[in-house]
Write an enzyme that holds these catalytic residues in place. Structure first.
Site, PDB file in Angstrom:
ATOM      1  N   CYS A   2       0.828  -1.198   0.000  1.00 30.60           N
ATOM      2  CA  CYS A   2       0.000   0.000   0.000  1.00 30.60           C
ATOM      3  C   CYS A   2       0.871   1.261   0.000  1.00 30.60           C
ATOM      4  CB  CYS A   2      -0.937   0.095   1.196  1.00 30.60           C
ATOM      5  SG  CYS A   2      -2.091  -1.263   1.301  1.00 30.60           S
ATOM      6  N   ARG A  27       3.991  -0.291  -4.732  1.00 34.78           N
ATOM      7  CA  ARG A  27       3.717  -0.811  -3.391  1.00 34.78           C
ATOM      8  C   ARG A  27       2.391  -1.576  -3.318  1.00 34.78           C
ATOM      9  NH1 ARG A  27       6.908   1.741   0.338  1.00 34.78           N
ATOM     10  NH2 ARG A  27       5.520   1.127   2.013  1.00 34.78           N
ATOM     11  N   TRP A  74      -2.810  -2.719  -1.657  1.00 34.67           N
ATOM     12  CA  TRP A  74      -2.478  -4.140  -1.797  1.00 34.67           C
ATOM     13  C   TRP A  74      -3.326  -4.816  -0.733  1.00 34.67           C
ATOM     14  CZ3 TRP A  74      -0.557  -8.120   1.229  1.00 34.67           C
ATOM     15  CH2 TRP A  74      -0.049  -9.245   0.547  1.00 34.67           C
ATOM     16  N   ASN A 100      -1.810   2.190   5.768  1.00 30.39           N
ATOM     17  CA  ASN A 100      -0.957   1.095   5.299  1.00 30.39           C
ATOM     18  C   ASN A 100      -0.597   0.275   6.519  1.00 30.39           C
ATOM     19  OD1 ASN A 100       1.037  -0.539   4.183  1.00 30.39           O
ATOM     20  ND2 ASN A 100       2.616   1.036   4.402  1.00 30.39           N
ATOM     21  N   GLY A 101      -1.010  -0.991   6.535  1.00 38.39           N
ATOM     22  CA  GLY A 101      -0.690  -1.834   7.685  1.00 38.39           C
ATOM     23  C   GLY A 101      -1.872  -2.719   8.014  1.00 38.39           C
ATOM     24  N   GLU A 507      16.949 -18.020  -7.858  1.00 38.78           N
ATOM     25  CA  GLU A 507      16.593 -16.661  -8.252  1.00 38.78           C
ATOM     26  C   GLU A 507      16.033 -16.638  -9.682  1.00 38.78           C
ATOM     27  OE1 GLU A 507      16.011 -14.046  -6.811  1.00 38.78           O
ATOM     28  OE2 GLU A 507      16.244 -12.436  -8.249  1.00 38.78           O
ATOM     29  N   LYS A 511      12.366 -15.215 -10.538  1.00 36.89           N
ATOM     30  CA  LYS A 511      12.139 -14.120 -11.509  1.00 36.89           C
ATOM     31  C   LYS A 511      11.067 -14.542 -12.511  1.00 36.89           C
ATOM     32  CE  LYS A 511      13.412 -11.391 -10.041  1.00 36.89           C
ATOM     33  NZ  LYS A 511      14.001 -11.276  -8.795  1.00 36.89           N
ATOM     34  N   GLU A 514       7.485 -14.926 -10.888  1.00 37.90           N
ATOM     35  CA  GLU A 514       6.807 -13.724 -10.383  1.00 37.90           C
ATOM     36  C   GLU A 514       6.335 -12.780 -11.481  1.00 37.90           C
ATOM     37  OE1 GLU A 514       9.108 -11.636  -7.386  1.00 37.90           O
ATOM     38  OE2 GLU A 514      10.867 -11.527  -8.646  1.00 37.90           O
ATOM     39  N   HIS A 530      16.428 -36.819  -7.182  1.00 38.69           N
ATOM     40  CA  HIS A 530      15.762 -37.261  -5.954  1.00 38.69           C
ATOM     41  C   HIS A 530      14.304 -36.816  -5.906  1.00 38.69           C
ATOM     42  CE1 HIS A 530      19.481 -38.795  -4.412  1.00 38.69           C
ATOM     43  NE2 HIS A 530      20.071 -37.620  -4.574  1.00 38.69           N
ATOM     44  N   LYS A 629       6.311  -4.396  -4.015  1.00 35.23           N
ATOM     45  CA  LYS A 629       7.756  -4.207  -3.896  1.00 35.23           C
ATOM     46  C   LYS A 629       8.202  -4.147  -2.444  1.00 35.23           C
ATOM     47  CE  LYS A 629      11.734  -3.128  -5.796  1.00 35.23           C
ATOM     48  NZ  LYS A 629      12.346  -4.251  -6.480  1.00 35.23           N
TER      49      LYS A 629
HETATM   50  C1  G6P Z   1       8.735  -8.757  -2.002  1.00 31.96           C
HETATM   51  C2  G6P Z   1       9.295  -8.379  -3.361  1.00 31.96           C
HETATM   52  C3  G6P Z   1      10.523  -9.243  -3.672  1.00 31.96           C
HETATM   53  C4  G6P Z   1      11.548  -9.108  -2.557  1.00 31.96           C
HETATM   54  C5  G6P Z   1      10.952  -9.455  -1.192  1.00 31.96           C
HETATM   55  C6  G6P Z   1      11.882  -9.085  -0.068  1.00 31.96           C
HETATM   56  O1  G6P Z   1       8.164 -10.020  -2.037  1.00 31.96           O
HETATM   57  O2  G6P Z   1       8.313  -8.568  -4.358  1.00 31.96           O
HETATM   58  O3  G6P Z   1      11.100  -8.803  -4.897  1.00 31.96           O
HETATM   59  O4  G6P Z   1      12.623  -9.955  -2.824  1.00 31.96           O
HETATM   60  O5  G6P Z   1       9.742  -8.709  -0.987  1.00 31.96           O
HETATM   61  O6  G6P Z   1      12.018  -7.698  -0.093  1.00 31.96           O
HETATM   62  P1  G6P Z   1      13.201  -6.890   0.544  1.00 31.96           P
HETATM   63  O7  G6P Z   1      12.827  -5.461   0.321  1.00 31.96           O
HETATM   64  O8  G6P Z   1      13.238  -7.222   1.994  1.00 31.96           O
HETATM   65  O9  G6P Z   1      14.441  -7.275  -0.140  1.00 31.96           O
END
Ligand code: G6P
Length: 634
Positions: A2, A27, A74, A100-101, A507, A511, A514, A530, A629
């Site tokens: 948010c 956000r 969000w 927000n929260g 990773e 990527k 997501e 396995h 984010k």
């Molecule tokens: C969210 C974002 C990810 C990020 C994760 C941790 O899920 O979408 O891209 O890796 O948070 O975020 P941070 O800001 O703690 O690295």
């Protein structure tokens, strides 16, 4: 999670609120709204969906109000529908709130307010707040309580004392049109100071075009913004003296600068991120042959953090957790120090046994991830009154040194990546890796587990990385864009890597899933047999990281095992690997690089591949569904 904005001043608020929300959309983006005071009444416009929907609605109206609040959501409580979108109002439309929260005791408060006759129109936790404030707000003609700056201030203060949870909020009232109240309790909010105009926002990104004078509210603080200035108080109502600081940000850093998406722009920024880091942290006086007392790395961490160090504990989430896994490999291999990596979200409720002389590292690109901050607080708290060998030593690795993270840890390593806007982390991941390389070299030097010659070799390798990344971008981006065509209908990907490249497989999978919504898993290559091997057939693509080095032969054997089960194979290989076509159907070649530094390159084609698959599928690369984010709820 948010985004909140607020404005009070001399300009028309509507455009500033909308533009601010556009800069905070990373956000949260499932619904949005703004509220202003027009002709003595709260006027609100809300819309389901992305911000352009709200803008379309808002542009049809002439709203001249010079104060207002806005929110991009969000969803936590209540589906992303218009009636759940913020701002939320009290029953008489006197108060509007954006939050927000999470208000944890909202059910209880809702019942109490309902018994007094209040009605609720949404399923959100937030809607109790405007009603609580309205319930405590005297009518405009009643006597003022002189202890407080205004009746609105008093009602807000008394209301927030009734709330449990973590929140940041902005509040306006039609009875007090010259006031904007801003509150912080465990969720980020920053104030901006202009000439006769004042702002609040969840992140400075929204403020950069208007002012560079900013101040982050701290937990338990409430600010009263009027056209005349800003007053800050604690939750007991005591006025606080606070000094804003200047932000040295270039407004262009939050623009797309001609790129179609922020993610692509941020992928292309990686060579300069690496250059900035090298410039900042490699000591120019270092020379292994001349001056053995000069530390090669200049992280400026205080000596107490290193003293008698026996163990390192890393706490992180998501992509930062993957960077931390590479960090563990480096710290153990280069500095011979036992290192543990834990999900911050797990650590909080199941912390590992407390160990002596331990350095705890929180890794977060946003500097605001609630789980990571809470885990660090837990660690700090449980060590507070212990014997000195158990005392907490905390550092944070982030590209946002101005965020809440810095208020919890003893020191920050600024990864020099700057703000990242695309939800899928790219340049911040690479920068976090660099921070770990530097920390591992620094510790290796201090603990004498690395010789001067070994350190020099790593540094020499590092200096070549920016050009090698540029070479990948220049020679491969187009090619990968074409290759992406072949994978638009793919359903399953498995990414495999070994040793230092296992976290890169994780990773790569993250990527892809997501942003393209294609199912993807990351595995250590040796684990394929396995379990996951049972999934393989001609419809599954296996991406194998097979870089020259001690795990190369094993990586090729594992890839062959997948090939024997008809899987389609993509290899991340060295450009000089002439045998690669014997194993792989498609190649993602990268310049030759020492195995130790290879994650800095192997991740790049995986970022590009995910980007192009998602972009070609017509998806919103920068704002993938259901994600945000900055995850400021637990
Ligand atoms: C969210 C974002 C990810 C990020 C994760 C941790 O899920 O979408 O891209 O890796 O948070 O975020 P941070 O800001 O703690 O690295």
């Amino acid at each position: 999670m948010c985004g909140i904005v607020g404005y009070i001043g001399t300009q028309t608020a509507k455009e500033i609120l909308l533009a601010g929300l556009e800069r905070l959309e990373y956000r949260g983006y499932d619904s949005a709204g703004i509220a202003t005071v027009v002709d003595g009444k709260i006027h609100s416009i809300r819309s389901k969906g992305k911000l352009h929907k709200l803008r379309e609605k808002a542009e049809k109206e002439l709203i001249l109000s010079k104060a207002g609040i806005g929110h991009t959501r969000w969803a936590t409580h209540g589906k992303p529908e218009e009636h759940n979108a913020h701002p939320h109002m009290d029953n008489n439309n006197r108060i509007a709130v954006v939050q927000n929260g999470i208000i944890e005791n909202y059910q209880n408060l809702k019942e109490k307010l309902s018994s007094k006759g209040y009605q609720f129109l949404s399923e959100t936790d937030t809607e109790v707040i405007p009603n609580l404030i309205a319930d405590l707000l005297p009518s405009p003609n009643s006597d003022t309580d002189l202890i407080y700056p205004s009746p609105l201030f008093k009602a807000v203060l008394e209301s927030i004392k009734l709330l449990d949870g973590a929140f940041a909020m902005a509040i306006i009232s039609s009875d007090y049109p010259d006031e904007l109240m801003v509150v912080r309790q465990q969720a980020p909010i920053v104030l901006g100071f202009g000439q006769g105009e004042f702002f609040c926002a969840s992140d400075v990104t929204a403020l950069v075009p208007y002012t560079s004078t900013v101040l982050s509210l701290e937990n338990g603080e409430i600010a009263r913004l009027t056209p005349l200035g800003v007053e800050i108080y604690d939750f007991s109502g005591h006025r606080l003296k606070k000094i804003p600081h200047l932000l040295d940000w270039n407004p262009m850093s939050v623009e797309k600068q001609g790129f179609r998406h922020y993610m692509l722009k941020e992928i292309y920024e990686q060579p300069s991120v690496v250059r900035n880091c090298l410039e900042k942290y490699i000591n120019k006086d270092w020379n292994p042959n001349k001056n053995l007392n000069c530390n090669p790395i200049n992280l400026n961490l205080s000596p107490e953090l290193y003293e008698n160090l026996e163990q390192i504990n890393i706490l992180a989430c998501g992509t930062s957790w993957h960077a931390s896994l590479v960090g563990r490999y480096l710290l153990e291999k280069l500095a011979n120090i036992p290192t543990r990596v834990q999900y911050a979200s797990e650590f909080r409720y199941a912390p590992s046994p407390i160990t002596a002389n331990t350095l705890t590292i929180g890794v977060t690109q946003s500097g605001e991830t609630a789980d990571t901050l809470a885990a660090l607080e837990t660690e700090k708290q449980r060590r507070k009154d212990t014997n000195s060998i158990y005392k907490s030593r905390l550092i944070g690795i982030t590209n946002r040194p101005e965020t809440t993270l810095a208020t919890i840890v003893d020191q920050i390593i600024d990864t020099q990546a700057g703000i990242e806007i695309g939800v899928a982390a790219t340049k911040t991941f690479l920068a976090q890796l660099m921070a770990f390389y530097f920390l591992a070299i620094d510790l290796g030097y201090r603990r004498q587990t690395l010789s001067g010659g070994e350190i020099q070799l790593i540094i020499d390798g590092f200096r070549q990385l920016p050009e090698k990344i540029e070479e990948i971008l220049k020679t491969q981006e187009r090619r990968i864009q074409e290759l992406a065509h072949n994978y638009l209908e793919a359903k399953d990907f498995i990414f495999v890597g070994r040793g230092i490249n296992f976290p890169i497989a994780l990773e790569g999978a993250l990527k892809l899933k997501e942003i393209s919504y294609i199912h993807a898993e990351g595995y250590p290559a040796g684990e394929l047999k396995h379990g996951p091997i049972a999934l393989l057939d001609s419809k599954v693509t296996v991406v194998s990281i097979a870089m020259a080095g001690k795990v190369y032969d094993k990586a090729i054997s594992n890839a062959q095992e997948a090939k024997a089960r008809d899987a389609h194979l993509i290899g991340v290989v060295s450009t000089n690997d002439t045998n690669a076509t014997l194993t792989f159907d498609d190649l993602l070649p990268i310049p030759e690089v020492d195995e130790l530094l290879s994650p800095m390159l192997t991740v790049i084609p995986l970022q590009i591949l995910s980007y192009h698959i998602a972009a070609k599928r017509g998806l919103d690369v920068d704002q993938p569904r259901n994600l945000a984010k900055s995850v400021t709820v637990e």
